[in-house]
Structure formats: C-alpha cells, structure tokens
Design a protein around this motif. Structure first.
Motif, short mmCIF file in Angstrom:
data_model
loop_
_atom_site.label_atom_id
_atom_site.label_comp_id
_atom_site.label_asym_id
_atom_site.label_seq_id
_atom_site.Cartn_x
_atom_site.Cartn_y
_atom_site.Cartn_z
N TRP A 120 22.59 -19.73 -31.66
CA TRP A 120 23.90 -20.36 -31.66
C TRP A 120 23.94 -21.80 -31.10
CZ3 TRP A 120 26.11 -21.57 -26.96
CH2 TRP A 120 25.63 -20.91 -25.83
N PRO A 121 23.11 -22.18 -30.10
CA PRO A 121 23.16 -23.59 -29.68
C PRO A 121 22.76 -24.56 -30.80
CG PRO A 121 22.10 -22.24 -28.00
CD PRO A 121 22.20 -21.40 -29.23
N PHE A 122 21.81 -24.15 -31.63
CA PHE A 122 21.38 -25.00 -32.73
C PHE A 122 22.44 -25.05 -33.83
CE2 PHE A 122 17.60 -23.37 -30.61
CZ PHE A 122 16.93 -24.55 -30.31
N LEU A 123 23.15 -23.93 -34.00
CA LEU A 123 24.27 -23.93 -34.95
C LEU A 123 25.37 -24.88 -34.48
CD1 LEU A 123 24.57 -20.11 -35.77
CD2 LEU A 123 23.55 -21.91 -37.18
N LEU A 124 25.58 -24.94 -33.17
CA LEU A 124 26.56 -25.89 -32.63
C LEU A 124 26.13 -27.33 -32.87
CD1 LEU A 124 27.59 -24.24 -29.22
CD2 LEU A 124 28.89 -24.32 -31.35
N VAL A 125 24.83 -27.58 -32.75
CA VAL A 125 24.33 -28.93 -33.04
C VAL A 125 24.60 -29.28 -34.50
CG1 VAL A 125 22.26 -30.37 -33.23
CG2 VAL A 125 22.56 -28.90 -31.24
N HIS A 172 15.48 -35.05 -29.93
CA HIS A 172 14.61 -34.27 -30.82
C HIS A 172 13.17 -34.26 -30.30
CE1 HIS A 172 17.06 -33.58 -34.67
NE2 HIS A 172 17.91 -34.00 -33.73
N SER A 173 12.78 -35.33 -29.62
CA SER A 173 11.44 -35.35 -29.01
C SER A 173 11.39 -34.41 -27.80
CB SER A 173 11.07 -36.77 -28.58
OG SER A 173 11.04 -37.65 -29.68
N LEU A 174 12.45 -34.42 -27.00
CA LEU A 174 12.47 -33.61 -25.78
C LEU A 174 12.36 -32.13 -26.09
CD1 LEU A 174 15.17 -35.39 -23.58
CD2 LEU A 174 12.70 -35.27 -23.17
N TRP A 175 13.07 -31.65 -27.12
CA TRP A 175 13.01 -30.21 -27.35
C TRP A 175 11.71 -29.79 -28.04
CZ3 TRP A 175 18.26 -30.01 -30.35
CH2 TRP A 175 18.12 -30.52 -31.64
N LEU A 176 10.93 -30.76 -28.51
CA LEU A 176 9.57 -30.45 -28.97
C LEU A 176 8.59 -30.45 -27.80
CD1 LEU A 176 9.54 -32.57 -32.25
CD2 LEU A 176 9.66 -30.07 -32.07
N ILE A 177 8.80 -31.34 -26.85
CA ILE A 177 7.92 -31.41 -25.68
C ILE A 177 8.20 -30.21 -24.75
CG2 ILE A 177 7.36 -32.75 -23.61
CD1 ILE A 177 8.11 -35.27 -25.24
N PHE A 178 9.47 -29.91 -24.54
CA PHE A 178 9.87 -28.81 -23.67
C PHE A 178 10.45 -27.68 -24.52
CE2 PHE A 178 10.45 -32.82 -21.29
CZ PHE A 178 9.50 -32.63 -20.29
N ILE A 185 18.55 -27.50 -24.18
CA ILE A 185 18.69 -28.91 -24.55
C ILE A 185 19.66 -29.04 -25.73
CG2 ILE A 185 17.46 -30.92 -25.46
CD1 ILE A 185 14.97 -29.92 -23.97
N ALA A 186 19.54 -28.12 -26.69
CA ALA A 186 20.42 -28.14 -27.86
C ALA A 186 21.87 -27.96 -27.45
CB ALA A 186 20.00 -27.05 -28.84
N LEU A 187 22.13 -27.13 -26.48
CA LEU A 187 23.50 -26.88 -26.04
C LEU A 187 24.11 -28.15 -25.45
CD1 LEU A 187 25.65 -24.69 -25.76
CD2 LEU A 187 24.69 -24.14 -23.51
N VAL A 188 23.36 -28.84 -24.61
CA VAL A 188 23.85 -30.09 -24.03
C VAL A 188 24.02 -31.15 -25.12
CG1 VAL A 188 23.30 -31.97 -22.44
CG2 VAL A 188 22.79 -29.61 -21.79
N TRP A 189 23.07 -31.20 -26.04
CA TRP A 189 23.12 -32.19 -27.11
C TRP A 189 24.31 -31.95 -28.03
CZ3 TRP A 189 22.29 -36.81 -28.24
CH2 TRP A 189 22.03 -37.28 -29.53
N ALA A 191 27.16 -30.81 -27.17
CA ALA A 191 28.33 -31.33 -26.46
C ALA A 191 28.40 -32.85 -26.57
CB ALA A 191 28.30 -30.90 -25.00
N VAL A 192 27.25 -33.52 -26.41
CA VAL A 192 27.21 -34.98 -26.48
C VAL A 192 27.59 -35.47 -27.88
CG1 VAL A 192 25.69 -37.00 -26.35
CG2 VAL A 192 25.51 -35.19 -24.63
N VAL A 193 27.03 -34.84 -28.91
CA VAL A 193 27.34 -35.24 -30.28
C VAL A 193 28.80 -34.97 -30.60
CG1 VAL A 193 26.78 -34.90 -32.72
CG2 VAL A 193 24.96 -34.88 -31.03
N SER A 194 29.36 -33.88 -30.06
CA SER A 194 30.77 -33.58 -30.28
C SER A 194 31.67 -34.66 -29.67
CB SER A 194 31.12 -32.22 -29.67
OG SER A 194 30.41 -31.18 -30.32
N ILE A 195 31.31 -35.12 -28.47
CA ILE A 195 32.06 -36.20 -27.83
C ILE A 195 31.97 -37.46 -28.70
CG2 ILE A 195 32.13 -37.76 -25.85
CD1 ILE A 195 31.13 -35.38 -24.14
N SER A 196 30.79 -37.73 -29.22
CA SER A 196 30.60 -38.89 -30.09
C SER A 196 31.45 -38.77 -31.35
CB SER A 196 29.12 -39.02 -30.47
OG SER A 196 28.89 -40.19 -31.23
#
Length: 209
Positions: A120-125, A172-178, A185-189, A191-196
């Motif tokens: 679901w976090p990726f679906l939100l992204v 996208h680099s961070l969630w490949l590294i970690f 990370i997707a959940l936070v992202w 939220a950020v994209v939604s604000i944008s």
C-alpha cells in the motif's frame, strides 16, 4: 524544489557533454530512448531484488534524461528550422512518467519478495504521482491555450513544487540502497509528492485565473 538551482550549476557541464555527444551523431530522441530502456531495466532489476544493478541502471537512465534536452537545444540552435521540438518534448515527458511508475512497481515487487513489505505505501506513491502529473500536464496544456505559459526553457510550462526531478532521483536511489526499509521511505515520499500536488493545484489555479 532544487531543480532550478541544479540546472543553473549543471547547464555548462551538460552543454559540454552535449557538444561531444552531438559529434557522434546520436540524436536527442535516441538518448531519451536509451534512458527509457535503462529505466525499465532498473525496474526489472529491482523486482528481481538486484538492488545495486537497479541503482546503477537508474542513475545512468537519469543521466540520459538530463542530457537529451541539451542535445536537442544545441541542434535547434544550429538549425532553427527544425520542427521536431514538440515531438521530442512529448517523448521525453512520456518516457519519464513510464520510468517513474515502473520503478515504483519494481521496488514494490522486490521489497515484497525480499522482506514481505506491504504494497500500500507504493500504491500511495503511484496515486500521488497520478495527481501530481495530472496537475502538471493540465496546467501546461491550458496555459498554452490561454497564452499564460511559463518559459523555463523546457518543452512544457513547468510548475515547480516540493517534489521535482532531483528529489525523485534521490528518493528512488534511497529505496534501492536501503531496500529493507523501502516501504517506509515510500510512505514518506507519498506524503511529500501529495503536498507537491496540492501546491501545483493551488498555484496553477491562481496562475490561470
């Protein structure tokens, strides 16, 4: 958020690379196509949990995405009569959206397979990308028709926001590294994209009033 700052500092280095690329005869559309193929390869590698290969392909694909524009502008400067700028811009933005969406899906599949991460976090992204892209493209189209375009040197009238190209590359680099915490990370992202997206909706509406 940092795109304009980075463009000011990267324009000259990219222009030099574009001049070298131009001598090889490689077109801007070919560079866009290469970036698209590499981006899709990154998504496939992430789905297979080949995280470091996915990261390498992702970064190279984004380098190609940064290079196609300078190559196209260089050739238009040399040949002002060229009429393919619109087609190239269309191909570029379409390829970007395809790569962004595919890499989200690829990471979601890989993280679920490797760590049992929730979807679901990726679906939100993806939902946030959808709304953000709709606001971005709708503004560009309506602004063109109403002659209220924003000239940033790009093919489209670009509305800035909290989440732009540079931030997308980093996340996208961070969630490949970690990858073990990719869904957080997707959940936070998301939220950020939604604000944008909300920023673009508000600013776009005010610009078109």
């Amino acid at each position: 958020m940092f795109d304009d700052y980075l463009r000011r500092h990267l324009d000259r280095p990219l222009a030099r690379v574009a001049a070298l690329t131009d001598r090889t005869g490689v077109s801007a559309d070919q560079i866009t196509a290469a970036g698209l193929i590499l981006g899709l390869g990154s998504a496939a590698a992430a789905a297979a949990t080949w995280w470091w290969l996915s990261l390498a392909l992702w970064l190279i694909s984004r380098l190609a995405d940064g290079l196609d524009g300078p190559v196209a502008r260089l050739r238009r400067t040399r040949d002002p009569g060229r009429s393919d700028a619109g087609a190239g811009g269309f191909f570029d933005i379409t390829a970007d959206f395809l790569v962004y969406g595919s890499t989200v899906v690829g990471v979601a599949v890989g993280a679920n397979a490797a760590y049992g991460a929730p979807w679901w976090p990726f679906l939100l992204v993806l939902l946030a990308y959808y709304v953000n892209g709709t606001a971005f493209l709708a503004f560009s189209s309506i602004a063109e028709r109403s002659r209220r375009t924003l000239d940033s040197g790009r093919s489209l009238s670009f509305l800035g926001g909290l989440a732009e190209g540079a931030e997308t590359i980093v996340v996208h680099s961070l969630w490949l590294i970690f990858s073990s915490v990719a869904w957080q990370i997707a959940l936070v992202w998301a939220a950020v994209v939604s604000i944008s997206a909300v920023q673009r909706m508000v600013v776009g509406y005010r610009c078109l009033r």
